[in-house]
Scaffold this motif. Structure first.
Motif, PDB file in Angstrom:
ATOM      1  N   PRO A  26     -14.049  -0.846 -11.443  1.00 39.27           N
ATOM      2  CA  PRO A  26     -15.263  -0.533 -10.679  1.00 39.27           C
ATOM      3  C   PRO A  26     -15.626  -1.612  -9.662  1.00 39.27           C
ATOM      4  O   PRO A  26     -16.418  -1.372  -8.760  1.00 39.27           O
ATOM      5  CB  PRO A  26     -16.353  -0.442 -11.775  1.00 39.27           C
ATOM      6  CG  PRO A  26     -15.595  -0.134 -13.030  1.00 39.27           C
ATOM      7  CD  PRO A  26     -14.280  -0.853 -12.894  1.00 39.27           C
ATOM      8  N   ARG A  27     -15.047  -2.813  -9.800  1.00 40.34           N
ATOM      9  CA  ARG A  27     -15.335  -3.896  -8.834  1.00 40.34           C
ATOM     10  C   ARG A  27     -14.223  -4.037  -7.801  1.00 40.34           C
ATOM     11  O   ARG A  27     -14.064  -5.095  -7.173  1.00 40.34           O
ATOM     12  CB  ARG A  27     -15.477  -5.226  -9.564  1.00 40.34           C
ATOM     13  CG  ARG A  27     -16.427  -5.155 -10.721  1.00 40.34           C
ATOM     14  CD  ARG A  27     -17.667  -5.916 -10.410  1.00 40.34           C
ATOM     15  NE  ARG A  27     -18.560  -5.826 -11.555  1.00 40.34           N
ATOM     16  CZ  ARG A  27     -19.469  -6.719 -11.855  1.00 40.34           C
ATOM     17  NH1 ARG A  27     -19.597  -7.780 -11.110  1.00 40.34           N
ATOM     18  NH2 ARG A  27     -20.255  -6.562 -12.870  1.00 40.34           N
ATOM     19  N   ASN A  28     -13.382  -3.023  -7.688  1.00 40.46           N
ATOM     20  CA  ASN A  28     -12.318  -3.046  -6.675  1.00 40.46           C
ATOM     21  C   ASN A  28     -11.252  -4.108  -6.960  1.00 40.46           C
ATOM     22  O   ASN A  28     -10.628  -4.648  -6.053  1.00 40.46           O
ATOM     23  CB  ASN A  28     -12.946  -3.264  -5.283  1.00 40.46           C
ATOM     24  CG  ASN A  28     -11.959  -3.013  -4.171  1.00 40.46           C
ATOM     25  OD1 ASN A  28     -11.124  -2.124  -4.266  1.00 40.46           O
ATOM     26  ND2 ASN A  28     -12.032  -3.819  -3.112  1.00 40.46           N
ATOM     27  N   ILE A  29     -11.062  -4.403  -8.236  1.00 40.98           N
ATOM     28  CA  ILE A  29     -10.051  -5.386  -8.644  1.00 40.98           C
ATOM     29  C   ILE A  29      -8.976  -4.633  -9.419  1.00 40.98           C
ATOM     30  O   ILE A  29      -9.306  -3.871 -10.336  1.00 40.98           O
ATOM     31  CB  ILE A  29     -10.695  -6.465  -9.545  1.00 40.98           C
ATOM     32  CG1 ILE A  29     -11.759  -7.252  -8.748  1.00 40.98           C
ATOM     33  CG2 ILE A  29      -9.631  -7.415 -10.113  1.00 40.98           C
ATOM     34  CD1 ILE A  29     -12.811  -7.902  -9.607  1.00 40.98           C
ATOM     35  N   THR A  30      -7.728  -4.822  -9.037  1.00 42.38           N
ATOM     36  CA  THR A  30      -6.658  -4.118  -9.749  1.00 42.38           C
ATOM     37  C   THR A  30      -5.893  -5.087 -10.658  1.00 42.38           C
ATOM     38  O   THR A  30      -5.838  -6.290 -10.400  1.00 42.38           O
ATOM     39  CB  THR A  30      -5.662  -3.437  -8.780  1.00 42.38           C
ATOM     40  OG1 THR A  30      -4.910  -4.438  -8.087  1.00 42.38           O
ATOM     41  CG2 THR A  30      -6.375  -2.518  -7.801  1.00 42.38           C
ATOM     42  N   CYS A  31      -5.330  -4.533 -11.717  1.00 40.52           N
ATOM     43  CA  CYS A  31      -4.553  -5.338 -12.661  1.00 40.52           C
ATOM     44  C   CYS A  31      -3.386  -4.491 -13.156  1.00 40.52           C
ATOM     45  O   CYS A  31      -3.594  -3.422 -13.747  1.00 40.52           O
ATOM     46  CB  CYS A  31      -5.454  -5.768 -13.819  1.00 40.52           C
ATOM     47  SG  CYS A  31      -4.637  -6.885 -14.991  1.00 40.52           S
ATOM     48  N   ASN A  32      -2.183  -4.942 -12.882  1.00 39.55           N
ATOM     49  CA  ASN A  32      -0.971  -4.202 -13.256  1.00 39.55           C
ATOM     50  C   ASN A  32       0.026  -5.139 -13.923  1.00 39.55           C
ATOM     51  O   ASN A  32      -0.068  -6.367 -13.785  1.00 39.55           O
ATOM     52  CB  ASN A  32      -0.330  -3.583 -12.006  1.00 39.55           C
ATOM     53  CG  ASN A  32      -1.190  -2.480 -11.414  1.00 39.55           C
ATOM     54  OD1 ASN A  32      -1.302  -1.398 -11.992  1.00 39.55           O
ATOM     55  ND2 ASN A  32      -1.814  -2.755 -10.276  1.00 39.55           N
ATOM     56  N   LEU A  84       2.407  -4.694  -5.016  1.00 35.06           N
ATOM     57  CA  LEU A  84       1.197  -4.450  -5.820  1.00 35.06           C
ATOM     58  C   LEU A  84      -0.001  -5.269  -5.329  1.00 35.06           C
ATOM     59  O   LEU A  84      -1.152  -4.921  -5.593  1.00 35.06           O
ATOM     60  CB  LEU A  84       1.473  -4.751  -7.296  1.00 35.06           C
ATOM     61  CG  LEU A  84       2.413  -3.761  -7.992  1.00 35.06           C
ATOM     62  CD1 LEU A  84       2.793  -4.258  -9.388  1.00 35.06           C
ATOM     63  CD2 LEU A  84       1.770  -2.369  -8.089  1.00 35.06           C
ATOM     64  N   ALA A  85       0.280  -6.361  -4.618  1.00 36.37           N
ATOM     65  CA  ALA A  85      -0.800  -7.206  -4.096  1.00 36.37           C
ATOM     66  C   ALA A  85      -1.290  -6.728  -2.727  1.00 36.37           C
ATOM     67  O   ALA A  85      -2.322  -7.201  -2.239  1.00 36.37           O
ATOM     68  CB  ALA A  85      -0.315  -8.653  -3.979  1.00 36.37           C
ATOM     69  N   GLY A  86      -0.589  -5.783  -2.132  1.00 37.28           N
ATOM     70  CA  GLY A  86      -0.907  -5.362  -0.762  1.00 37.28           C
ATOM     71  C   GLY A  86      -1.895  -4.203  -0.695  1.00 37.28           C
ATOM     72  O   GLY A  86      -2.197  -3.554  -1.706  1.00 37.28           O
ATOM     73  N   ASP A  87      -2.376  -3.919   0.515  1.00 32.04           N
ATOM     74  CA  ASP A  87      -3.365  -2.854   0.721  1.00 32.04           C
ATOM     75  C   ASP A  87      -2.838  -1.493   0.288  1.00 32.04           C
ATOM     76  O   ASP A  87      -3.594  -0.647  -0.180  1.00 32.04           O
ATOM     77  CB  ASP A  87      -3.757  -2.781   2.205  1.00 32.04           C
ATOM     78  CG  ASP A  87      -4.622  -3.968   2.605  1.00 32.04           C
ATOM     79  OD1 ASP A  87      -5.142  -4.652   1.693  1.00 32.04           O
ATOM     80  OD2 ASP A  87      -4.758  -4.213   3.813  1.00 32.04           O
ATOM     81  N   ASP A  88      -1.540  -1.263   0.455  1.00 35.15           N
ATOM     82  CA  ASP A  88      -0.974   0.050   0.128  1.00 35.15           C
ATOM     83  C   ASP A  88      -1.051   0.370  -1.361  1.00 35.15           C
ATOM     84  O   ASP A  88      -0.897   1.525  -1.752  1.00 35.15           O
ATOM     85  CB  ASP A  88       0.500   0.126   0.563  1.00 35.15           C
ATOM     86  CG  ASP A  88       0.623   0.173   2.073  1.00 35.15           C
ATOM     87  OD1 ASP A  88      -0.404   0.419   2.743  1.00 35.15           O
ATOM     88  OD2 ASP A  88       1.741  -0.043   2.585  1.00 35.15           O
ATOM     89  N   ALA A  89      -1.287  -0.645  -2.196  1.00 39.15           N
ATOM     90  CA  ALA A  89      -1.317  -0.418  -3.652  1.00 39.15           C
ATOM     91  C   ALA A  89      -2.748  -0.388  -4.196  1.00 39.15           C
ATOM     92  O   ALA A  89      -2.960  -0.499  -5.403  1.00 39.15           O
ATOM     93  CB  ALA A  89      -0.515  -1.508  -4.356  1.00 39.15           C
ATOM     94  N   ALA A  90      -3.718  -0.177  -3.286  1.00 35.26           N
ATOM     95  CA  ALA A  90      -5.137  -0.287  -3.696  1.00 35.26           C
ATOM     96  C   ALA A  90      -5.522   0.672  -4.820  1.00 35.26           C
ATOM     97  O   ALA A  90      -6.444   0.399  -5.579  1.00 35.26           O
ATOM     98  CB  ALA A  90      -6.036  -0.068  -2.478  1.00 35.26           C
ATOM     99  N   CYS A  91      -4.844   1.813  -4.918  1.00 37.04           N
ATOM    100  CA  CYS A  91      -5.258   2.784  -5.953  1.00 37.04           C
ATOM    101  C   CYS A  91      -4.446   2.646  -7.241  1.00 37.04           C
ATOM    102  O   CYS A  91      -4.594   3.442  -8.165  1.00 37.04           O
ATOM    103  CB  CYS A  91      -5.152   4.206  -5.411  1.00 37.04           C
ATOM    104  SG  CYS A  91      -3.462   4.800  -5.328  1.00 37.04           S
ATOM    105  N   ILE A  92      -3.583   1.632  -7.293  1.00 36.37           N
ATOM    106  CA  ILE A  92      -2.735   1.484  -8.493  1.00 36.37           C
ATOM    107  C   ILE A  92      -3.326   0.409  -9.395  1.00 36.37           C
ATOM    108  O   ILE A  92      -3.422  -0.762  -9.016  1.00 36.37           O
ATOM    109  CB  ILE A  92      -1.293   1.094  -8.084  1.00 36.37           C
ATOM    110  CG1 ILE A  92      -0.710   2.161  -7.153  1.00 36.37           C
ATOM    111  CG2 ILE A  92      -0.420   0.912  -9.326  1.00 36.37           C
ATOM    112  CD1 ILE A  92       0.625   1.774  -6.549  1.00 36.37           C
TER     113      ILE A  92
END
Ligand code: NAP
Length: 245
Positions: A174-180, A223-231
């Motif tokens: 919910p804070r726009n932070i991704t973790c994979n 995964l760190a780039g803009d294109d992976a924002a929804c992953i």
């Protein structure tokens, strides 16, 4: 692609970690990397990543020690201003059957691989929340998915990294932070040097070779780039087909 971003990579002196530092640097990010020893290898990483025209600095720190990690991140923030990307890559093995595994051997592997990941995420958590952006990429292993005889400590630590990854993804999404997480199979590094030549292992890998460290690093950069924002909350197996069913 990652121009102006600051990436922190743990275990950056050798193997996959060195490839991560170089790949992030080539993608335009400034790189701060952690490693346990001040070695010639660490100096070589710094030089090779720095050759991409970005800033690259090394920080000597045992990731299993919370206070050392805290101090290292305080220095990094003071010197780089912020952190945008965290890659938890530092890891160790101590392979043996559980029967002969000493409690301290279980402890050391879990403390480095799992607690180490917790220790660094704790440092970036408030920063990423304040910025409402951030990327966390944890290097797990296929051993953490399917288990492996002789690696009870390692497999448990890497399974823990996967559960940690999914929990953080849910907590911070919910804070726009991704973790994979990335789960490599066999990769050409010091960690696998002892059994690199075994035909039996190669036969079990559909692509008939170990992955190269750069092949793991390029997935992390993606995964760190803009294109992976929804992953987020995903585990990417990179094992040449070793565990495909
Ligand atoms: P490696 O060549 O053995 O390098 C390990 C790195 O981790 C080094 O930079 C080392 O620093 C650092 N490190 C170890 N313990 C540390 C500690 N307590 N504090 C800080 N740094 C520490 O390993 P690798 O093969 O590149 O593996 C990298 C990651 O990928 C690990 O998490 C590993 O579990 C995972 N992985 C590897 C494979 C594989 O086949 N190689 C497969 C699946 C997953 P020093 O140089 O200072 O010792």
């Amino acid at each position: 692609m990652l121009n102006g971003k600051v990436a922190v990579v743990t275990g950056g002196s050798r193997g996959i970690g060195r490839a991560l530092c170089i790949s992030f640097a080539k993608a335009g990010a400034d790189v701060a990397f952690l490693c346990r020893r001040d070695s010639e290898e660490a100096a070589a990483t710094r030089e090779e990543a720095g050759a991409a025209g970005v800033r690259c600095e090394k920080y000597i720190c045992d990731v299993s020690d919370f206070d050392e990690v805290k101090a290292a991140f305080e220095k990094i923030i003071a010197e780089f201003g912020t952190v945008d990307i965290l890659v938890n890559n530092a890891g160790v093995t101590c392979d043996k059957l559980l029967l002969s595994m000493k409690p301290e051997e279980f402890d050391r592997v879990v403390k480095t691989n799992l607690y180490g990941t917790f220790n660094t995420i704790k440092q970036v958590y408030p920063i990423f929340c304040r910025k409402r952006s951030g990327r966390i990429i944890n290097i797990s292993s296929v051993s953490g998915i399917i288990g492996n005889a002789g690696q009870a400590n390692y497999s448990a630590s890497k399974a823990g990294v996967i559960a940690l990854t999914k929990s953080i993804a849910k907590e911070l999404g919910p804070r726009n932070i991704t973790c994979n997480a990335i789960a490599p199979g066999f990769v050409e590094t010091d960690m696998t040097a002892a059994f690199a030549a075994s035909d039996e292992i190669l036969k079990s890998i559909p692509i008939r070779r170990f992955a190269r460290p750069e092949e793991i690093a390029s997935l992390a950069v993606y995964l760190a780039g803009d294109d992976a924002a929804c992953i987020t909350g995903s585990v990417f197996t990179a094992d040449g087909g070793l565990t495909c069913r």
